[in-house]
Design a protein around this motif. Structure first.
Motif, PDB file in Angstrom:
ATOM      1  N   ASP A   1      -0.898  -4.583   5.693  1.00  0.00           N
ATOM      2  CA  ASP A   1      -0.530  -5.454   4.737  1.00  0.00           C
ATOM      3  C   ASP A   1      -0.306  -6.766   4.923  1.00  0.00           C
TER       4      ASP A   1
ATOM      5  N   SER B   1       0.690  -1.185   0.070  1.00  0.00           N
ATOM      6  CA  SER B   1       0.014   0.130   0.014  1.00  0.00           C
ATOM      7  C   SER B   1       0.854   1.405   0.039  1.00  0.00           C
TER       8      SER B   1
ATOM      9  N   GLY C   1      -1.993   4.372  -4.717  1.00  0.00           N
ATOM     10  CA  GLY C   1      -2.911   4.277  -3.788  1.00  0.00           C
ATOM     11  C   GLY C   1      -2.879   5.207  -2.631  1.00  0.00           C
TER      12      GLY C   1
ATOM     13  N   ALA D   1       1.560   0.767   8.013  1.00  0.00           N
ATOM     14  CA  ALA D   1       1.143   0.058   6.525  1.00  0.00           C
ATOM     15  C   ALA D   1       1.764  -1.236   6.354  1.00  0.00           C
TER      16      ALA D   1
END
Ligand SMILES: C[S@@+](CC[C@H](N)C(=O)[O-])C[C@H]1O[C@@H](n2cnc3c(N)ncnc32)[C@H](O)[C@@H]1O
Length: 251
Positions: A102, A3, A7, A98
């Motif tokens: 993930d 990510s 994005g 993040a």
């Protein structure tokens, strides 16, 4: 997938790195000369609070490359519990959280911290910075994975009730002179193989570099090449000793 490449989180990180560059440019032009590092070490030793309240408007954040490295380490080690010394405005915290998100998604787990027993514990001396960090983490949709403890990390990281879960990864990026003190607070909870990443590890600051460079202390350390031109002493250490307080369990 990750990510941080594309994005909304990637876009937010790009924006924050731009903001950091603008806010810190005048400071960074001088900061990473040896004399400036020595002066900062002296200021910390004299009055830690004053030294960092003067920098309350500065990000002092990791570079994009260093952030990607943090993310990669957390993914590769399948980290679930990460501790960060020095969160500032939350840039490095976003990379770390993040990676946890993930990792969780990869395991097909529900992505909330409570369901995995993990998360990022950040620490910040300056209340205004901790508030900005949490606001940035909310904007990244990662706030549920992070707790930022406000105050001196040597105190805020002391064990609270029920906090005996093993630590998979540590980022040391706070006051230069306190890395060893903070490591000693966390050491009993490091899992074997835990990664400790130090940004700005300077040999003249508090004994950390010598400590983690001695295999007898249960660490294997390797210098990192990132941002070498800025004289940042970046060091990756792996916990090779058994460590761990007896009874520490992964929650
Ligand atoms: C280099 S910045 C952290 C940058 C952050 N890791 C990032 O990449 O976005 C260091 C931060 O550590 C904080 N700090 C310094 N000493 C501290 C202490 N004893 N406890 C908690 N935070 C501290 C400072 O206020 C400062 O915001």
């Amino acid at each position: 997938m990750d990510s941080i490449s594309t994005g909304p989180i990637a876009n937010l990180l790009e924006k924050l790195h731009h903001e950091a560059e603008a806010a810190d440019k005048p400071l960074m032009e001088h900061f990473f000369y040896q004399a400036a590092i020595d002066k900062m070490i002296q200021s910390e030793t004299k009055d830690l609070g004053a030294a960092y309240s003067e920098l309350a408007g500065n990000f002092l954040s990791v570079s994009p490359q260093f952030g990607r490295f943090l993310y990669a380490c957390a993914r590769a080690s399948r980290a679930r519990r990460i501790v960060e010394f020095g969160s500032s405005m939350g840039v490095s915290t976003i990379y770390l959280a993040a990676a946890l998100r993930d990792n969780n998604n990869n395991n097909n787990n529900n992505s909330s911290s409570s369901s995995t027993g993990g998360g990022v514990i950040g620490t910040e001396l300056e209340l205004s910075k901790a508030e900005r960090a949490m606001s940035n983490l909310s904007a990244a949709g990662l706030a549920d994975l992070v707790e930022i403890r406000v105050g001196d990390a040597r105190e805020t990281l002391l064990l609270g009730a029920g906090e005996d879960g093993e630590i998979d990864m540590v980022l040391l990026d706070g006051a230069f002179t306190l890395y060893l003190d903070v490591l000693k607070v966390l050491e009993p909870r490091l899992r074997p193989g835990a990664l400790i990443i130090g940004e700005n590890c300077f040999r003249q600051a508090g004994g950390y570099v010598d400590y983690v460079s001695d295999p007898a202390n249960g660490y294997l350390s390797v210098p990192l090449p990132f941002d070498a031109h800025t004289h940042r002493g970046n060091l990756l250490s792996v916990r090779t000793g058994t460590g761990g307080r007896s009874g520490a369990v992964r929650q």
